[in-house]
Design an enzyme around this catalytic site. Structure first.
Site, PDB file in Angstrom:
ATOM      1  N   HIS A 146      27.929 -46.706  46.348  1.00 42.97           N
ATOM      2  CA  HIS A 146      28.782 -47.817  46.835  1.00 42.97           C
ATOM      3  C   HIS A 146      30.166 -47.781  46.187  1.00 42.97           C
ATOM      4  O   HIS A 146      30.814 -48.823  46.067  1.00 42.97           O
ATOM      5  CB  HIS A 146      28.131 -49.189  46.579  1.00 42.97           C
ATOM      6  CG  HIS A 146      26.691 -49.252  46.935  1.00 42.97           C
ATOM      7  ND1 HIS A 146      26.239 -49.639  48.179  1.00 42.97           N
ATOM      8  CD2 HIS A 146      25.567 -48.947  46.219  1.00 42.97           C
ATOM      9  CE1 HIS A 146      24.918 -49.584  48.206  1.00 42.97           C
ATOM     10  NE2 HIS A 146      24.481 -49.162  47.031  1.00 42.97           N
ATOM     11  N   GLU A 176      44.971 -35.084  52.340  1.00 43.76           N
ATOM     12  CA  GLU A 176      45.074 -36.088  53.407  1.00 43.76           C
ATOM     13  C   GLU A 176      45.098 -35.436  54.790  1.00 43.76           C
ATOM     14  O   GLU A 176      44.484 -35.940  55.740  1.00 43.76           O
ATOM     15  CB  GLU A 176      46.340 -36.929  53.220  1.00 43.76           C
ATOM     16  CG  GLU A 176      46.232 -37.878  52.037  1.00 43.76           C
ATOM     17  CD  GLU A 176      47.573 -38.515  51.683  1.00 43.76           C
ATOM     18  OE1 GLU A 176      48.332 -38.862  52.605  1.00 43.76           O
ATOM     19  OE2 GLU A 176      47.853 -38.650  50.482  1.00 43.76           O
TER      20      GLU A 176
END
Ligand code: ARG
Length: 459
Positions: free
Chosen positions: A156, A290
């Site tokens: 998480h 990216e």
């Protein structure tokens, strides 16, 4: 220009339709496969006596000349000759006349394109496989340098338990290893020869399909003519394989983007693999990572495009299928563009081992081990979980880590805790006691690295 199929027409094609219909702009990249396929087909036609042997020989030698001419930039393809198949056939006929007109005997562009795309994709797949070998070595090499580099493992995106950077790298090795074997499997399924399927219903000529398959190095021949010309599963499968590769590269890229932020500072991209800002002088941006993450989107789009393009097509060939090429070519180009820079970016980046270690110290990553310590002293796990849960709550209130607690504080949670707890929950012990197969302990990681190297060696 007169069309090769112009006999039943009385008007020439509208210029706009020529442009619309033509695929030469993108399918010209299959010129080599098209010529190789035609050489095999012509050789077989000659051998079977379907066309005169001398014509077959003339076709083969002129196709070889055309190949050289294309490679040396002496051939100009024509939009109104529609596609690579008819462009090459037209050049052949212009050069050798009647013999050239015999090449297309017992063949349709439908089985011809099915052949060409299979051969083209197999060549490209082999190249992507090599790039994956490079990717697997990159992760294995990096892992070797970091078997002792402790870092926080996350679930998480919350700190969970300590692992090592080597263990993290070897997780990616496993992913790219599966990607590699998926490509090998996909290539095996593509390696079936469709020529002889004709337009859809095979042919009346006594073709020797096995001879053509052997000459082109295929494993076998397709077993149904309708399927032979209308199957594009192998294209979709490859688009799927490439999507999964990109998904893996994108996940690691995302991690690198996060880790190179000031908040993490786990890694620093090499100057050669980052870019600056036109306005903010201080910036160093992980653009390469990216772009890999971003390009994954178009690769998924191609997969969706292919699936959607095929879903409503009645058997057998329909022109919709010409749309398969740009999409699969784009996926191939994209993954081939990404993997080498991905590897170089990883190889050149700096790993801030100190920040990784400090990261693992926070967030109670040793809480499970503290509970396991109590279990070893006889407490049932559920009770131990509760004791340590209370201890963590206390630590948060007092802004301390578990190892900062004094013995008195420890004992206030459970009197079975002794001095040996400090050793039992050190980050080093937490990692090194996880000796289970596939765990982050140094011994296990070294085993995994050795296996990985043997696998790479065996390719
Ligand atoms: N350029 C076509 C394609 O890529 C080749 C097959 C054309 N066949 C036909 N019957 N129009 O699919």
């Amino acid at each position: 220009m007169a069309k090769l199929w112009g006999g039943r027409f009385r008007k020439s094609t509208d210029k706009k339709v020529d442009d619309f219909n033509s695929s030469i702009r993108f399918d010209k990249r299959m010129y080599k496969q098209d010529i190789k396929g035609s050489i095999a087909h012509a050789t077989m036609l000659g051998k079977q006596g379907i066309i005169p042997k001398s014509d077959a020989e003339l076709i083969v030698s002129e196709l070889n000349n055309i190949l050289v001419d294309i490679e040396e930039g002496r051939v100009e393809f024509l939009i109104d000759a529609e596609d690579i198949h008819m462009n090459i056939e037209k050049i052949l006929i212009d050069r050798i006349g009647d013999a050239g007109k015999r090449l297309h005997t017992g063949r349709s562009r439908n089985d011809q394109v099915a052949l060409d795309i299979r051969m083209y994709l197999m060549d490209e797949t082999a190249e992507i496989e090599e790039m994956l070998v490079e990717t697997m070595s990159t992760f294995t090499e990096l892992a070797k340098q970091h078997v002792d580099t402790i870092m926080p493992g996350y679930t998480h995106l919350q700190k969970a338990q300590p692992v090592t950077f080597a263990h993290h790298c070897m997780a990616y090795f496993e992913m790219f290893k599966r990607d590699y074997s998926r490509l090998v499997e996909c290539r095996r399924r593509t390696n079936i020869m469709p020529l002889g399927s004709g337009a859809l219903a095979g042919t009346t000529y006594p073709l020797d399909r096995k001879f053509v398959a052997d000459m082109l190095g295929f494993d076998g021949v397709t077993m149904n003519s309708l399927d032979g010309v209308s199957d594009r599963d192998f294209v979709i499968e490859l688009a799927g394989c490439i999507s999964i590769i990109m998904m893996h590269a994108s996940r690691f890229s995302e991690e690198l983007i996060l880790w190179s932020s000031g908040e993490f500072s786990f890694v620093e991209m090499d100057d050669a693999y980052s870019t600056g800002s036109s306005i903010m002088p201080q910036k160093k941006n992980p653009d390469v990572a990216e772009l890999i993450r971003g390009k994954t989107g178009r690769v998924y789009g191609n997969l969706m495009g292919l699936l959607t393009m095929m879903k409503g097509i009645p058997l057998a060939y329909n022109k919709d299928m010409q749309e398969d090429k740009e999409q699969i070519f784009d996926s191939i180009d994209t993954v081939k563009l990404c993997l080498p820079v991905f590897c170089d970016m990883i190889r050149t980046m700096k790993i801030n081992t100190g920040n990784m270690y400090n990261g693992a110290k926070g967030g109670f990553t040793n809480a499970t081990d503290a509970a396991d310590y109590l279990v070893k002293k006889g407490l049932p796990f559920r009770d131990a979980h509760k004791v340590i849960g209370n201890m963590v709550f206390y630590c948060i209130e007092h802004d301390k880590a578990i190892v900062d607690l004094t013995m008195e504080e420890m004992k206030s949670f459970s009197d079975i805790i002794d001095e040996d707890i400090y050793d039992a929950i050190s980050l080093e012990t937490c990692v090194d006691d996880r000796k289970v197969t596939g765990g982050p302990a140094k011994r296990e990681t070294l085993k995994a690295i050795r296996k990985a190297e043997a696998f790479i060696e065996s390719i």
